[in-house]
Scaffold this motif. Structure first.
Motif, PDB file in Angstrom:
ATOM      1  N   ILE A 194       9.671  -1.929   5.994  1.00 36.18           N
ATOM      2  CA  ILE A 194       9.111  -0.582   5.662  1.00 36.18           C
ATOM      3  C   ILE A 194       7.918  -0.558   6.669  1.00 36.18           C
ATOM      4  O   ILE A 194       7.778   0.596   7.088  1.00 36.18           O
ATOM      5  CB  ILE A 194       8.626  -0.428   4.300  1.00 36.18           C
ATOM      6  CG1 ILE A 194       9.884  -0.339   3.209  1.00 36.18           C
ATOM      7  CG2 ILE A 194       7.937   0.804   4.096  1.00 36.18           C
ATOM      8  CD1 ILE A 194       9.527  -0.418   1.955  1.00 36.18           C
ATOM      9  N   TRP A 195       7.179  -1.588   6.877  1.00 35.42           N
ATOM     10  CA  TRP A 195       6.205  -1.536   7.733  1.00 35.42           C
ATOM     11  C   TRP A 195       6.493  -1.235   9.051  1.00 35.42           C
ATOM     12  O   TRP A 195       5.872  -0.454   9.942  1.00 35.42           O
ATOM     13  CB  TRP A 195       5.182  -3.130   7.420  1.00 35.42           C
ATOM     14  CG  TRP A 195       4.214  -3.032   8.340  1.00 35.42           C
ATOM     15  CD1 TRP A 195       3.070  -2.368   8.320  1.00 35.42           C
ATOM     16  CD2 TRP A 195       3.798  -4.024   9.488  1.00 35.42           C
ATOM     17  NE1 TRP A 195       2.101  -2.742   9.181  1.00 35.42           N
ATOM     18  CE2 TRP A 195       2.204  -3.880   9.739  1.00 35.42           C
ATOM     19  CE3 TRP A 195       4.633  -5.296   9.912  1.00 35.42           C
ATOM     20  CZ2 TRP A 195       1.887  -4.599  10.815  1.00 35.42           C
ATOM     21  CZ3 TRP A 195       4.071  -5.997  10.867  1.00 35.42           C
ATOM     22  CH2 TRP A 195       2.529  -5.867  11.324  1.00 35.42           C
ATOM     23  N   ARG A 196       7.582  -1.847   9.659  1.00 38.76           N
ATOM     24  CA  ARG A 196       7.854  -1.589  10.867  1.00 38.76           C
ATOM     25  C   ARG A 196       8.543  -0.175  11.055  1.00 38.76           C
ATOM     26  O   ARG A 196       8.334   0.666  12.143  1.00 38.76           O
ATOM     27  CB  ARG A 196       9.189  -2.743  11.336  1.00 38.76           C
ATOM     28  CG  ARG A 196       8.401  -3.861  11.524  1.00 38.76           C
ATOM     29  CD  ARG A 196       9.762  -4.871  12.317  1.00 38.76           C
ATOM     30  NE  ARG A 196      11.048  -4.901  11.584  1.00 38.76           N
ATOM     31  CZ  ARG A 196      11.271  -5.870  10.604  1.00 38.76           C
ATOM     32  NH1 ARG A 196      10.342  -6.819  10.479  1.00 38.76           N
ATOM     33  NH2 ARG A 196      12.379  -5.890  10.141  1.00 38.76           N
ATOM     34  N   ARG A 197       9.327   0.408   9.914  1.00 39.59           N
ATOM     35  CA  ARG A 197       9.791   1.711  10.015  1.00 39.59           C
ATOM     36  C   ARG A 197       8.966   2.634  10.069  1.00 39.59           C
ATOM     37  O   ARG A 197       9.020   3.917  10.802  1.00 39.59           O
ATOM     38  CB  ARG A 197      10.575   1.848   8.768  1.00 39.59           C
ATOM     39  CG  ARG A 197      12.017   1.000   8.972  1.00 39.59           C
ATOM     40  CD  ARG A 197      12.886   1.545   9.800  1.00 39.59           C
ATOM     41  NE  ARG A 197      14.069   0.992   9.786  1.00 39.59           N
ATOM     42  CZ  ARG A 197      15.312   1.119   9.039  1.00 39.59           C
ATOM     43  NH1 ARG A 197      14.883   2.241   8.138  1.00 39.59           N
ATOM     44  NH2 ARG A 197      16.199   0.437   9.183  1.00 39.59           N
ATOM     45  N   ILE A 198       7.550   2.464   9.496  1.00 40.11           N
ATOM     46  CA  ILE A 198       6.462   3.419   9.545  1.00 40.11           C
ATOM     47  C   ILE A 198       5.372   2.932  10.650  1.00 40.11           C
ATOM     48  O   ILE A 198       4.357   3.351  10.895  1.00 40.11           O
ATOM     49  CB  ILE A 198       5.428   3.466   8.402  1.00 40.11           C
ATOM     50  CG1 ILE A 198       4.938   2.058   8.080  1.00 40.11           C
ATOM     51  CG2 ILE A 198       6.575   4.096   7.174  1.00 40.11           C
ATOM     52  CD1 ILE A 198       4.009   2.096   6.757  1.00 40.11           C
ATOM     53  N   GLU A 204      -3.811   5.352   5.453  1.00 38.67           N
ATOM     54  CA  GLU A 204      -4.613   6.286   5.899  1.00 38.67           C
ATOM     55  C   GLU A 204      -4.617   6.621   7.283  1.00 38.67           C
ATOM     56  O   GLU A 204      -4.784   7.788   7.506  1.00 38.67           O
ATOM     57  CB  GLU A 204      -6.348   5.508   5.851  1.00 38.67           C
ATOM     58  CG  GLU A 204      -6.432   4.860   4.289  1.00 38.67           C
ATOM     59  CD  GLU A 204      -5.504   3.855   3.664  1.00 38.67           C
ATOM     60  OE1 GLU A 204      -4.947   3.067   4.786  1.00 38.67           O
ATOM     61  OE2 GLU A 204      -5.926   3.370   2.547  1.00 38.67           O
ATOM     62  N   GLN A 205      -3.897   5.818   8.031  1.00 41.40           N
ATOM     63  CA  GLN A 205      -3.614   6.261   9.487  1.00 41.40           C
ATOM     64  C   GLN A 205      -2.821   7.317   9.525  1.00 41.40           C
ATOM     65  O   GLN A 205      -2.610   8.188  10.270  1.00 41.40           O
ATOM     66  CB  GLN A 205      -3.103   5.021  10.145  1.00 41.40           C
ATOM     67  CG  GLN A 205      -4.223   4.114  10.425  1.00 41.40           C
ATOM     68  CD  GLN A 205      -3.933   2.705  11.041  1.00 41.40           C
ATOM     69  OE1 GLN A 205      -2.779   2.097  10.492  1.00 41.40           O
ATOM     70  NE2 GLN A 205      -4.260   1.978  12.157  1.00 41.40           N
ATOM     71  N   ILE A 206      -1.698   7.194   8.524  1.00 42.03           N
ATOM     72  CA  ILE A 206      -0.575   7.988   8.487  1.00 42.03           C
ATOM     73  C   ILE A 206      -1.251   9.349   8.181  1.00 42.03           C
ATOM     74  O   ILE A 206      -0.802  10.372   8.786  1.00 42.03           O
ATOM     75  CB  ILE A 206       0.576   7.559   7.615  1.00 42.03           C
ATOM     76  CG1 ILE A 206       1.160   6.395   8.086  1.00 42.03           C
ATOM     77  CG2 ILE A 206       1.798   8.624   7.435  1.00 42.03           C
ATOM     78  CD1 ILE A 206       2.505   5.939   7.204  1.00 42.03           C
TER      79      ILE A 206
END
Length: 529
Positions: A194-198, A204-206
């Protein structure tokens, strides 16, 4: 400052917590089921043993002997050893023991209540006796006449049941630990995935990126329309909604249902394109390009720039240029006349000078006389005066019928239509032609007719001349042509009217536009300064 926990760590801990809870619940359930299974197995065994003891002929017959315990005790010990139960106790109908693992207790009363089996029922449960807490079964023993003559009690210590359960626990714990490790590894993998997908971004950055994107998209002065690969609108910014006169309900709908055909054709095609399109009554410069993610086409993006004001400014500039040229020509003509008069006076030919002046007239106004007494709309009158001067310089005879009548209605619709029709007529006939204009306004309708003696309009082109972008001229300006008559048609339809093309009595084409008058309240509101 203490840095907040990363999203990847939060996801891992959350999933690990869920995995551990599931493992603990599953383990507890498995232990409880295993415990119950062991008890059920012992219960079935003890019921069978107790019933066998109660029905054994040698035991039943021993009740009639002087010393029953001498026969029953050896048989009970043998059965207990062979079946794996802790004890087999036989009593008479008063509760006196005839057998017991402890021989010293034979002949004494039982320590627990024997009333249930003596009543003819079977008792199953946990009781505490002389050997400790045990899981036991008690059944009645019937004599030859069917009367209850005693009881048979078979039991297993609870400690032995627990020992059997603990014997199986190591294997169960191994499986639970393996399940926890596999779940933890899966949690680590999913959190990293999930971390790589986003794009390795934190929430907060998103959120900041989304807020910035929305501010940029809705703050730019150009309209933007994003369409997915299925042709459905994915995004509309505020300027696009204004230019296309759409609202939020357009998002998610197919382009063919909400956009005009010219725009739908552009945004639905692949590749990049730049084109000027008439949308409603606006002239828009449209740029379309493919939207790609990792070299894969995922949709289309359309950028809209409003050129309506620029188009109007260019039109006004052309009119001012024509007026300037007309004034320059009249200035030359006036100078020539002044030179002629000056020469006649120097030669002493005063009579000829006076005659020349009388034949020349005043010569100073842009047009001689009023355009049409019935046209009181100042914008329309000014337009017709300017066009009359331009036509005069080009050798074109522009006639406004004397019966023309037009009062101010607070809009520029009539002026726009007159300007477009006159410009088209001038371009069509060239020099030394004739144009006739008739404007008639009454309570029921406004009629504008422009006739010329030019080559006319081909029958095959009549259906196309009102299409946006269509032009019969090929002069290298196709990108800026083809909107005049389309705009006339849209204004007419907005005003509840229509446009008709037919052959003119002058020999060329005649275009007639009908407009429904504005309601009085609307006209009054439009005239408020």
């Amino acid at each position: 400052m203490i840095r907040s926990m990363s999203l990847r760590s939060q996801l891992f801990l959350l999933q690990l917590f869920i995995v551990l809870i599931i493992v603990l619940v599953a383990g507890s359930t498995a232990v409880a089921m295993q415990r119950q299974q062991i008890r059920d197995q012992y219960e079935d065994r003890m019921v069978g043993v107790a019933q066998s003891v109660a029905q054994l002929p040698s035991i039943v017959e021993a009740f009639g002997q002087p010393h029953p315990s001498e026969t029953i005790q050896p048989i009970a010990d043998l059965i207990a050893q062979s079946t794996g139960v802790t004890y087999v106790v036989v009593t008479d109908d008063r509760g006196v023991r005839y057998s017991h693992p402890n021989p010293d207790l034979i002949g004494s009363m039982v320590s627990t209540d024997p009333s249930v089996p003596l009543s003819g029922a079977t008792y199953v449960g946990t009781q505490t006796g002389t050997l400790g807490e045990s899981w036991r079964v008690k059944v009645p023993i019937y004599g030859g006449d069917g009367a209850i003559i005693g009881t048979a009690s078979v039991g297993t210590l609870e400690s032995e049941l627990d020992a059997d359960l603990y014997e199986d626990l190591p294997r169960l714990l191994v499986w639970l630990i393996v399940a926890a490790l596999v779940g933890s590894a899966g949690s680590i993998y999913i959190s990293r995935l999930i971390w790589r997908r986003i794009y390795r971004l934190e929430p907060e950055q998103i959120a900041s990126l989304l807020e910035t994107r929305d501010a940029m998209i809705h703050g730019i002065s150009e309209g933007m329309v994003a369409v997915d690969e299925n042709g459905r609108i994915a995004l509309l910014n505020d300027e696009a909604k204004r230019l296309l006169e759409l609202d939020d309900s357009a998002t998610g709908r197919h382009i063919s249902a909400v956009l005009e055909p010219a725009l739908a054709r552009l945004v639905g095609s692949s590749g990049d394109a730049d084109e000027t399109v008439l949308v409603g009554e606006r002239v828009l410069l449209v740029r379309t390009t493919d939207a790609r993610v990792e070299e894969k086409r995922v949709g289309h993006v359309m950028i809209l720039r409003d050129r309506t004001e620029l188009h109007q400014l260019l039109t006004d500039l052309d009119g001012e240029r024509d007026v300037t040229q007309a004034l320059r020509a009249q200035a030359h003509e006036f100078a020539n006349r002044m030179h002629t008069i000056s020469g006649l006076l120097e030669l002493g030919r005063t009579a000829q000078a006076v005659d020349f002046i009388s034949r020349s007239g005043h010569g100073g106004s842009l047009v001689s006389g009023d355009i049409a007494p019935g046209i009181t709309d100042p914008d329309a009158a000014s337009l017709l005066m300017t066009k009359s001067t331009i036509c005069s310089e080009k050798g074109i005879d522009l006639t406004i019928t004397g019966s023309s009548v037009l009062e101010p209605d607070g809009t520029t619709d009539v002026v726009t239509i007159l300007g477009i029709l006159l410009d088209n007529a001038v371009e069509a006939i060239g020099a030394n032609g004739h144009i006739e204009v008739h404007v008639q306004a009454d309570p029921d309708t406004v009629r504008i007719a422009v006739s010329d003696d030019g080559p006319g309009i081909a029958e095959a082109a009549v259906q196309d001349i009102f299409s946006s972008g269509f032009s019969t001229k090929d002069d290298g300006h196709s990108g800026t042509r083809g909107f005049g008559l389309a705009l006339v048609d849209r204004i007419a339809r907005r005003r509840g009217g229509s446009v008709m093309v037919e052959e003119s009595s002058l020999g060329g084409a005649e275009l007639t536009v009908w407009l429904s008058p504005l309601p009085s309240p609307a006209r009054t509101a439009l005239q408020v300064p």
